[in-house]
Scaffold this motif. Structure first.
Motif, PDB file in Angstrom:
ATOM      1  N   LEU A  13     -17.723  20.978   2.491  1.00  0.00           N
ATOM      2  CA  LEU A  13     -17.054  21.160   3.741  1.00  0.00           C
ATOM      3  C   LEU A  13     -16.060  20.270   4.049  1.00  0.00           C
ATOM      4  CD1 LEU A  13     -20.287  21.602   5.831  1.00  0.00           C
ATOM      5  CD2 LEU A  13     -18.682  23.401   5.147  1.00  0.00           C
ATOM      6  N   ARG A  14     -16.253  18.964   3.595  1.00  0.00           N
ATOM      7  CA  ARG A  14     -14.964  18.152   3.998  1.00  0.00           C
ATOM      8  C   ARG A  14     -13.765  18.756   2.948  1.00  0.00           C
ATOM      9  NH1 ARG A  14     -16.258  13.871   7.022  1.00  0.00           N
ATOM     10  NH2 ARG A  14     -18.316  13.061   6.959  1.00  0.00           N
ATOM     11  N   ALA A  15     -13.945  19.157   1.843  1.00  0.00           N
ATOM     12  CA  ALA A  15     -12.865  19.337   1.043  1.00  0.00           C
ATOM     13  C   ALA A  15     -12.093  20.750   1.429  1.00  0.00           C
ATOM     14  CB  ALA A  15     -13.417  19.466  -0.439  1.00  0.00           C
ATOM     15  N   ASN A  16     -12.820  21.522   2.243  1.00  0.00           N
ATOM     16  CA  ASN A  16     -12.432  23.110   2.510  1.00  0.00           C
ATOM     17  C   ASN A  16     -11.835  22.614   4.052  1.00  0.00           C
ATOM     18  OD1 ASN A  16     -13.259  24.163   0.229  1.00  0.00           O
ATOM     19  ND2 ASN A  16     -15.019  24.928   1.011  1.00  0.00           N
ATOM     20  N   ASP A  17     -11.853  21.551   4.909  1.00  0.00           N
ATOM     21  CA  ASP A  17     -11.479  21.403   6.030  1.00  0.00           C
ATOM     22  C   ASP A  17     -10.011  21.281   6.197  1.00  0.00           C
ATOM     23  OD1 ASP A  17     -10.986  20.542   8.770  1.00  0.00           O
ATOM     24  OD2 ASP A  17     -12.386  18.874   8.507  1.00  0.00           O
ATOM     25  N   ARG A  18      -9.229  22.125   7.139  1.00  0.00           N
ATOM     26  CA  ARG A  18      -7.925  22.193   6.892  1.00  0.00           C
ATOM     27  C   ARG A  18      -7.622  21.359   8.344  1.00  0.00           C
ATOM     28  NH1 ARG A  18      -8.773  22.676   2.692  1.00  0.00           N
ATOM     29  NH2 ARG A  18      -8.529  24.099   0.912  1.00  0.00           N
ATOM     30  N   VAL A  23     -11.561  26.696   5.345  1.00  0.00           N
ATOM     31  CA  VAL A  23     -11.685  27.884   4.405  1.00  0.00           C
ATOM     32  C   VAL A  23     -12.987  28.039   4.020  1.00  0.00           C
ATOM     33  CG1 VAL A  23      -9.081  27.260   3.889  1.00  0.00           C
ATOM     34  CG2 VAL A  23     -10.688  26.416   2.428  1.00  0.00           C
ATOM     35  N   PRO A  24     -13.176  29.460   3.379  1.00  0.00           N
ATOM     36  CA  PRO A  24     -14.107  30.045   3.012  1.00  0.00           C
ATOM     37  C   PRO A  24     -14.543  29.533   1.818  1.00  0.00           C
ATOM     38  CG  PRO A  24     -13.043  31.779   3.907  1.00  0.00           C
ATOM     39  CD  PRO A  24     -12.094  30.752   3.917  1.00  0.00           C
ATOM     40  N   THR A  25     -13.674  29.489   0.654  1.00  0.00           N
ATOM     41  CA  THR A  25     -13.948  28.838  -0.585  1.00  0.00           C
ATOM     42  C   THR A  25     -12.863  27.833  -1.107  1.00  0.00           C
ATOM     43  OG1 THR A  25     -12.961  30.379  -1.705  1.00  0.00           O
ATOM     44  CG2 THR A  25     -15.222  31.019  -1.332  1.00  0.00           C
TER      45      THR A  25
END
Length: 361
Positions: A13-18, A23-25
């Motif tokens: 979730l942290r890596a996909n946080d913009r 982002v979904p994936t």
């Protein structure tokens, strides 16, 4: 395993946080905020970052159209906020936002949550009103989607027999909408909005009656209806089990539905296949024709646990956590082999892991 897995889920979730959206994936477009993926992400974010969880929903609803509809995807960056994705401008998703907001409200308490609730609840009510006006203009109690993409289950055999132009009262969408209506009613009551509460009460009653007309005792499932052709779509997809998510009392009142679920589980290694195993349409590697969806597993687990079937709920939770630990944070999983399918680094799968980690069987 649980500690390592929850730490990995948090990292996804942290890596996909913009910043203001997730982002979904990990491999998908960096400017895209998926509708129901974002709502799931908010539930996961709430386990370690309260403010960021609220912001996720606020960003999603900031893309709401003037008529109340929230698009299936928002594009951020060098395009106007709220721009539609590739499926077209009129496509939404099953509404999870009210359910996510209720979870945040109950988790963080009245004093901290009420100011944000006051900003979000009118937007939620507008979205639910849009469903009634645009997808159920005749007041049948069932919203009819106009594209398979609105179901969140593109590729399901449920659409194989639908006529064009597409207009289907999808059982899964309506079950999710009914649960969201119940959660929206709770939020309106917390804000002492008696008029809004009464309005949603009428919708809930109408949908409850309409859903019961979709029950098939012989097959032990609820079925979608092609409203254009005036026929029932008798395809045993996982959406036919989702009324349990809207109304956990069905665990007691619809034993045939649980018997159907148990038959499905007897034929696979990992709960829950997205289509009935043994049917010619079943394919363990094609999304919604067989593979396990962690998102829907969470919904079924919720209904079963609240309905008193902890045994089945525990099986779903246990299988979900084990397959992610084995195959990673993928969007789907083969119910026979456990192989991960779809996009990697899926925010919704990470969120489900965090949700399941906080539950004791």
């Amino acid at each position: 395993m649980t500690t390592d897995l929850t730490e990995a889920a948090t990292a996804v979730l942290r890596a996909n946080d913009r910043g203001g959206y997730t982002v979904p994936t990990a491999s998908g477009p960096t400017r895209a905020q998926g509708n129901w993926e974002s709502c799931l992400a908010a539930l996961g974010l709430a386990r370690f970052d309260e403010d960021r969880a609220w912001t996720e929903i606020e960003t999603l609803l900031a893309g709401q159209r003037p008529d109340g509809m929230v698009p299936h995807v928002l594009l951020h960056g060098d395009v106007p906020n709220g721009a539609a994705g590739p499926d077209g401008p009129g496509i939404t998703r099953p509404p999870l936002a009210a359910t996510a907001v209720r979870d945040l409200f109950e988790r963080f308490g009245v004093q901290r949550s009420r100011p944000r609730l006051r900003g979000l609840t009118p937007k939620l009510l507008a979205w639910h009103r849009w469903f009634a006006a645009a997808r159920d203009p005749d007041g049948t109690g069932l919203a009819a989607i106009i594209d398979p993409g609105e179901s969140g289950m593109v590729g399901s055999p449920a659409w194989d027999d639908a006529v064009a132009p597409f207009r289907v009262a999808d059982i899964g969408v309506n079950a999710i909408l009914q649960r969201a209506n119940r959660d929206l009613r709770f939020l309106l009551d917390m804000l002492d909005d008696s008029a809004g509460t009464a309005e949603v009460d009428r919708v809930i009653a109408r949908t409850r009656a309409a859903l019961e007309r979709c029950w098939d005792r012989a097959e032990g499932l609820y079925h979608s209806r092609d409203t254009r052709a005036g026929k029932i779509l008798r395809k045993p997809g996982i959406g036919g089990l989702l009324p349990l998510y809207a109304d956990p009392t069905l665990a007691e009142h619809r034993p045939a539905m649980l018997a159907s679920l148990e038959r499905w589980l007897d034929e696979v290694e990992i709960a829950v296949p997205s289509f009935a195993p043994g049917r010619p349409e079943f394919d363990p590697r094609k999304p919604w024709r067989g593979p396990v969806s962690p998102v829907v597993n969470w919904m079924l687990h919720d209904g079963l646990r609240r309905g008193g079937r902890q045994d089945l709920a525990a099986r779903i939770r246990r299988d979900s956590m084990a397959v992610v630990a084995r195959s990673g944070f993928r969007e789907y999983f083969d119910p026979i082999t456990g192989e991960g399918l779809g996009g990697a680094g899926a925010s919704s799968t990470a969120a489900v892991v965090l949700l399941f980690a906080g539950i004791e069987d």
